[in-house]
Enzyme design. Structure first.
Site, short mmCIF file in Angstrom:
data_model
loop_
_atom_site.label_atom_id
_atom_site.label_comp_id
_atom_site.label_asym_id
_atom_site.label_seq_id
_atom_site.Cartn_x
_atom_site.Cartn_y
_atom_site.Cartn_z
N GLN A 44 0.86 -1.19 0.00
CA GLN A 44 0.00 0.00 0.00
C GLN A 44 0.90 1.24 0.00
O GLN A 44 1.74 1.41 0.88
CB GLN A 44 -0.91 0.02 1.23
CG GLN A 44 -1.93 1.15 1.13
CD GLN A 44 -2.74 1.37 2.39
OE1 GLN A 44 -2.17 1.51 3.47
NE2 GLN A 44 -4.05 1.37 2.26
N HIS B 1 -3.39 4.17 -1.33
CA HIS B 1 -4.15 4.51 -0.12
C HIS B 1 -4.99 5.76 -0.40
O HIS B 1 -4.51 6.88 -0.32
CB HIS B 1 -3.21 4.75 1.05
CG HIS B 1 -3.86 4.65 2.40
ND1 HIS B 1 -5.20 4.89 2.60
CD2 HIS B 1 -3.35 4.34 3.63
CE1 HIS B 1 -5.48 4.72 3.89
NE2 HIS B 1 -4.38 4.38 4.53
N HIS C 58 -9.02 7.26 4.68
CA HIS C 58 -8.61 7.67 6.03
C HIS C 58 -8.01 9.06 6.18
O HIS C 58 -7.20 9.29 7.07
CB HIS C 58 -7.64 6.62 6.62
CG HIS C 58 -8.27 5.27 6.74
ND1 HIS C 58 -7.57 4.13 6.99
CD2 HIS C 58 -9.57 4.91 6.66
CE1 HIS C 58 -8.40 3.11 7.04
NE2 HIS C 58 -9.63 3.56 6.85
N TYR D 204 -5.87 10.72 4.46
CA TYR D 204 -4.53 11.02 3.95
C TYR D 204 -4.67 11.81 2.65
O TYR D 204 -5.77 12.15 2.24
CB TYR D 204 -3.71 9.73 3.83
CG TYR D 204 -3.60 9.03 5.18
CD1 TYR D 204 -2.97 9.67 6.25
CD2 TYR D 204 -4.20 7.79 5.42
CE1 TYR D 204 -2.92 9.07 7.51
CE2 TYR D 204 -4.15 7.20 6.68
CZ TYR D 204 -3.51 7.84 7.71
OH TYR D 204 -3.48 7.26 8.97
N ARG E 42 -7.72 1.75 -2.31
CA ARG E 42 -8.53 1.63 -1.11
C ARG E 42 -9.27 2.94 -0.84
O ARG E 42 -8.67 4.02 -0.90
CB ARG E 42 -7.66 1.29 0.11
CG ARG E 42 -8.50 0.83 1.29
CD ARG E 42 -7.66 0.49 2.51
NE ARG E 42 -8.34 -0.50 3.34
CZ ARG E 42 -8.08 -0.71 4.62
NH1 ARG E 42 -7.13 -0.01 5.23
NH2 ARG E 42 -8.73 -1.61 5.31
N GLY F 290 -7.86 -7.20 9.19
CA GLY F 290 -6.73 -6.47 9.74
C GLY F 290 -6.25 -7.09 11.02
O GLY F 290 -5.38 -7.99 11.02
N ARG F 291 -6.83 -6.66 12.14
CA ARG F 291 -6.35 -7.14 13.44
C ARG F 291 -6.30 -8.66 13.58
O ARG F 291 -5.35 -9.18 14.18
CB ARG F 291 -7.15 -6.48 14.56
CG ARG F 291 -6.77 -5.01 14.66
CD ARG F 291 -7.49 -4.26 15.74
NE ARG F 291 -6.99 -2.88 15.75
CZ ARG F 291 -6.96 -2.09 16.81
NH1 ARG F 291 -7.41 -2.50 17.97
NH2 ARG F 291 -6.49 -0.87 16.70
C1 8OZ Z 1 -3.24 3.20 12.42
C2 8OZ Z 1 -2.17 3.95 12.86
C3 8OZ Z 1 -1.42 4.66 11.95
C4 8OZ Z 1 -1.75 4.63 10.61
C5 8OZ Z 1 -4.55 4.01 8.27
C6 8OZ Z 1 -2.25 3.58 7.83
O1 8OZ Z 1 -5.40 4.50 9.01
C7 8OZ Z 1 -3.17 3.82 8.74
C8 8OZ Z 1 -2.84 3.88 10.17
C9 8OZ Z 1 -3.58 3.18 11.09
O2 8OZ Z 1 -4.84 3.69 7.11
#
Ligand code: 8OZ
Length: 382
Positions: free
Chosen positions: A107, A184, A187, A189, A236, A325-326
């Site tokens: 990613q 990515h 979230h 970003y 994503r 994920g987890r």
């Molecule tokens: C948790 C902590 C830091 C980064 C995301 C890459 O939210 C992350 C991320 C998740 O996609």
């Protein structure tokens, strides 16, 4: 418009599948997981090859979010894919996974405004679509969790360089042996922040109407597809997640447009976080089928899936692939466990998630102590 629902066997989730050029031994995907264990030069850390190889029975591994440039960093000890040393480091990871018969993409991200001056050259402000600080925190070594910094708005003249960074990092990823790349676009970003009217107040060709806000993501996706082939590229998205202080007034119209723009590229897959990331799947009404109906590639779903939910999603044809994920942190052999309906390990403490060494990373037990991930482990138990 509806996606043609297919008739699939009850075991389809454990059987091989294809997403573009990616060959998957099963439909269970390891979601990208930030673990903050990169080396000082932001190459993958000393245990990364073992960690990913332990999880190679996933149909697809999506390696953790990885910077396309130095500017793209937003957290401590997250890896990059833009220097020779980083590419050499990733080669060890991809070789270890391929040796176990796995498939692995990486990613790629630019964290945008979810960053801090301490990660930026000369302590400059991070960059975003607009100079609006995200109400979220990041982790800075020595300081712990701190508020992210107020970004500066990217100048229009800087945008071609950002697109080029993504394209170059994609080429580097293939050089490093990855089977493909996931962008990515979720979230909060950089790419997601451009999409949304809560975070993008620009008045140029990259702000304003949905068509303009979607422009950066679509241009980046096109550049990446040109670099490595769309059939090796996934994206994503997290349409209603507020992760990274992400918000938009009309997410359905926005993401319908985004998927309509991505579809003609011929991507391998779209990876959609349903609901609030790591939380309520029904946080907001959203018609995900309206998105999947607009997309011809493989449809990957994520967020709080368990075994039965994954089976139902795949058998009904609502999804082609399901990412976890987890559960993949705690269960290197998650596919075998789900296949056999065996109990799952519990996660170790949160202090092992982000940063540290082997503990909580490569020391989770498998059902079979001699576990070597292969496709036959899974099919043998059908
Ligand atoms: C948790 C902590 C830091 C980064 C995301 C890459 O939210 C992350 C991320 C998740 O996609």
């Amino acid at each position: 418009m509806t996606r043609p629902h297919q008739t699939r066997s009850a075991r389809a989730v454990f059987e091989p599948a294809q997403a573009g050029a990616l060959k998957l031994a099963n439909r269970i995907v390891m979601a990208p997981l930030t673990r903050n264990r990169a080396a000082e030069d932001l190459s993958p850390g000393p245990f990364a090859a073992e960690y990913y190889a332990q999880r190679a029975s996933a149909g697809l591994i999506i390696a953790e979010a990885t910077q396309v440039s130095a500017q793209a960093q937003g957290y401590a000890n997250t890896p990059g894919c833009y220097t020779d040393a980083q590419v050499q480091g990733w080669k060890k990871v991809t070789e270890a996974v391929h040796e176990k018969g796995g498939t692995i993409v990486v990613q790629l991200w630019h964290t945008g405004r979810v960053s801090h001056t301490s990660f930026q050259k000369d302590g400059q402000a991070p960059v975003g679509p607009s100079a609006i600080r995200a109400r979220t925190k990041t982790f800075v070594a020595g300081e712990g969790f701190v508020d992210v910094s107020t970004p500066r708005a990217l100048d229009l003249r800087e945008i071609p360089g950002i697109i080029e960074d993504f394209g170059n990092a994609c080429s580097r990823a293939i050089e490093a042996g990855f089977d493909g790349v996931e962008l990515h676009g979720a979230h909060g970003y950089l790419l997601d922040a451009f999409l949304r009217d809560g975070t993008n107040h620009r008045t140029d060709a990259y702000g304003g109407p949905i068509e303009n806000r979607a422009r950066l993501l679509l241009e980046v996706a096109r550049a990446c597809a040109d670099a490595i082939g769309a059939e090796r590229l996934g994206v994503r998205l997290s349409p209603v997640s507020t992760a990274g202080d992400s918000h938009d007034s009309h997410p359905q119209a926005l993401f319908n447009h985004v998927v309509e723009g991505l579809n003609p590229l011929g991507l391998a897959y779209l990876h959609v976080v349903e609901g609030e990331t790591g939380g309520d799947r029904d946080s907001m009404a959203f018609d995900y089928e309206a998105l999947s109906a607009r997309f011809d590639g493989a449809w990957m779903v994520n967020n709080g899936y368990d075994r039965q939910m994954a089976i139902d999603a795949v058998v009904s044809g609502r999804a082609d692939l399901v990412s976890f994920g987890r559960p993949f942190i705690a269960n290197p052999d998650l596919v075998e466990r789900l296949s056999q309906n065996a109990p799952l390990n519990k996660l170790m403490g949160q202090e092992t998630f982000y940063g540290g060494g082997a503990h909580g990373y490569t020391d989770y037990p498998t059902l079979n102590p001699d576990h070597v991930a292969t496709r036959s482990d899974v099919t043998a138990s059908v």
